[in-house]
Scaffold this motif. Structure first.
Motif, PDB file in Angstrom:
ATOM      1  N   THR A   1       0.821  -1.203   0.000  1.00  0.00           N
ATOM      2  CA  THR A   1       0.000   0.000   0.000  1.00  0.00           C
ATOM      3  C   THR A   1       0.857   1.256   0.000  1.00  0.00           C
TER       4      THR A   1
ATOM      5  N   ARG B   1      -9.397   4.489  -3.692  1.00  0.00           N
ATOM      6  CA  ARG B   1      -9.741   3.781  -2.467  1.00  0.00           C
ATOM      7  C   ARG B   1      -8.795   2.608  -2.208  1.00  0.00           C
ATOM      8  N   ILE B   2      -8.606   2.333  -0.918  1.00  0.00           N
ATOM      9  CA  ILE B   2      -7.825   1.179  -0.462  1.00  0.00           C
ATOM     10  C   ILE B   2      -8.734   0.338   0.421  1.00  0.00           C
ATOM     11  N   ILE B   3      -8.894  -0.927   0.084  1.00  0.00           N
ATOM     12  CA  ILE B   3      -9.744  -1.837   0.846  1.00  0.00           C
ATOM     13  C   ILE B   3      -8.877  -2.960   1.377  1.00  0.00           C
ATOM     14  N   THR B   4      -8.901  -3.181   2.678  1.00  0.00           N
ATOM     15  CA  THR B   4      -8.118  -4.240   3.296  1.00  0.00           C
ATOM     16  C   THR B   4      -9.060  -5.232   3.973  1.00  0.00           C
TER      17      THR B   4
ATOM     18  N   THR C   1      -5.586   0.335   8.877  1.00  0.00           N
ATOM     19  CA  THR C   1      -6.567   1.131   8.141  1.00  0.00           C
ATOM     20  C   THR C   1      -6.938   2.389   8.909  1.00  0.00           C
TER      21      THR C   1
ATOM     22  N   ALA D   1      -6.043   6.098   7.431  1.00  0.00           N
ATOM     23  CA  ALA D   1      -7.089   7.074   7.116  1.00  0.00           C
ATOM     24  C   ALA D   1      -6.733   8.461   7.650  1.00  0.00           C
TER      25      ALA D   1
ATOM     26  N   SER E   1      -9.359   7.295   0.113  1.00  0.00           N
ATOM     27  CA  SER E   1     -10.122   6.755   1.233  1.00  0.00           C
ATOM     28  C   SER E   1      -9.699   5.314   1.482  1.00  0.00           C
ATOM     29  N   CYS E   2      -9.812   4.867   2.717  1.00  0.00           N
ATOM     30  CA  CYS E   2      -9.461   3.479   3.002  1.00  0.00           C
ATOM     31  C   CYS E   2     -10.486   2.861   3.952  1.00  0.00           C
TER      32      CYS E   2
ATOM     33  N   CYS F   1     -11.727  -1.158   5.879  1.00  0.00           N
ATOM     34  CA  CYS F   1     -11.425  -2.553   6.151  1.00  0.00           C
ATOM     35  C   CYS F   1     -12.738  -3.283   6.389  1.00  0.00           C
TER      36      CYS F   1
ATOM     37  N   SER G   1     -14.029   7.051   5.736  1.00  0.00           N
ATOM     38  CA  SER G   1     -12.672   6.520   5.596  1.00  0.00           C
ATOM     39  C   SER G   1     -12.131   6.099   6.955  1.00  0.00           C
TER      40      SER G   1
END
Length: 255
Positions: free
Chosen positions: A88, A102-105, A145, A149, A158-159, A161, A217
Motif C-alpha cells: 500500500t 480507495r484502499i480496501i483491506t 486502516t 485514514a 479513502s481506506c 477494512c 474513511s
C-alpha cells in the motif's frame, strides 16, 4: 490481478475475460511473503500503469504452523499485515495521483480477542498459537486502516477494512492440522452455511464502488454495512506504534 501462483491466476483471469467480455485483465506475480517480490511488483505497476483507482488487499494465510518468511518474519503477520503495509505504501503515490481512489483491506471478525504485541510481533518471547497469531494479524489490518485514514486526510484517498464473512475457500486448509476437531466440524454440513466466494466478495465490492463512502474513511464494514469493531481495534496509540514498527521492519521512512 496480483497472484502468487501465476498458473491459477491466469486461469482465473481467463474465466473473467470469458464471462465479462473484458479482455483487459492482466496477471502479475506477487508474493506477499517476500519484500523483494512486493518491491518488484510495485516498481512494475508504477512504471506501466497510468492509474491505480482501487487497491484491494485480499491475500492471506490462516492458522498455519509457525513458519518464517525469507525475510525472517512470522508468516501470518508477514503476509496478512506487513506485506499489505508495504504494498500500500509503495503504491500510494499512484493512488494519490489517481484520486479520488480507495484502499480496501480484508480483515476478519477474528480480530476480536486479538492482541497486537508491538514488542513481540513474531512470537519470539511468547508462546505461538496459530489462532492467536491469526487474530493479531487481523487486528493489525484494522489498526493499519484506522491510522492510514488519518494520514490520508485531504488526499482524496479513502481506506476501509472489512469482515467478508465465513467463506468456502481454501483459506482454512491449515485448520485441520492445527485444530483437528474444528477442522472436522468445518467438513460437516456446516459448510453449507458458509458464503460462496461470490457472496463473500460483496462487501469488498461495496467498499470499492459505492458512492459517498469517503466520509467513512477508516471504518470497518461487514455485510455491506458499517459495523463497530472490537474496542482493541480503536486503540490509536497501538495503531501508531504498529505503524512505526512496520515501517522499521519493511524499510520505510516513518514520514
Amino acid at each position: 490481478m496480483a497472484c502468487r501462483d501465476l498458473v491459477r491466476g491466469e486461469a482465473a483471469a481467463e474465466e473473467i475475460r470469458r464471462s465479462t467480455g473484458n479482455g483487459n485483465v492482466v496477471v502479475r506475480h506477487l508474493d506477499l511473503a517476500s519484500l523483494f517480490s512486493i518491491r518488484t511488483f510495485c516498481s512494475e505497476v508504477l512504471q506501466t500503469e497510468e492509474r491505480v483507482d482501487v487497491l484491494v488487499n485480499n491475500a492471506g494465510v490462516m492458522m498455519c504452523p509457525k513458519w518464517l518468511t525469507e525475510d525472517g518474519f512470522e508468516m501470518q503477520l508477514a503476509v496478512n499485515h506487513l506485506g499489505h503495509f508495504l504494498l500500500t505504501n509503495l503504491l500510494l503515490p499512484k493512488l494519490k495521483s489517481s484520486a479520488p481512489s480507495r484502499i480496501i483491506t480484508v480483515s476478519s471478525i477474528a480480530h476480536k480477542g486479538g492482541v497486537v504485541d508491538v514488542e513481540d510481533l513474531f512470537f519470539s518471547r511468547r508462546s505461538y498459537t496459530p489462532l492467536q497469531s491469526y487474530r493479531q494479524s487481523k487486528l493489525a489490518n484494522i489498526l493499519f486502516t484506522r491510522h492510514l485514514a488519518k494520514r490520508l486526510t485531504g488526499s482524496g484517498v479513502s481506506c476501509f477494512c472489512l469482515h467478508p464473512g465465513v467463506i468456502r475457500t481454501e483459506l482454512g486448509r491449515h485448520v485441520h492440522s492445527s485444530f483437528p476437531l474444528l477442522g472436522a466440524l468445518l467438513s460437516l454440513p456446516a459448510l453449507l452455511l458458509m458464503k460462496t466466494p461470490h457472496e463473500g466478495s460483496q462487501t469488498s465490492v461495496y467498499c470499492a464502488v459505492t458512492p459517498g463512502l469517503e466520509s467513512k474513511s477508516g471504518a470497518y464494514f461487514s455485510d455491506c454495512a458499517e459495523k463497530n469493531p472490537a474496542p482493541e481495534a480503536k486503540d490509536d496509540e497501538t495503531a501508531l506504534k504498529l505503524w512505526n514498527e512496520s515501517c522499521k521492519l519493511v524499510g520505510l521512512s516513518r514520514d
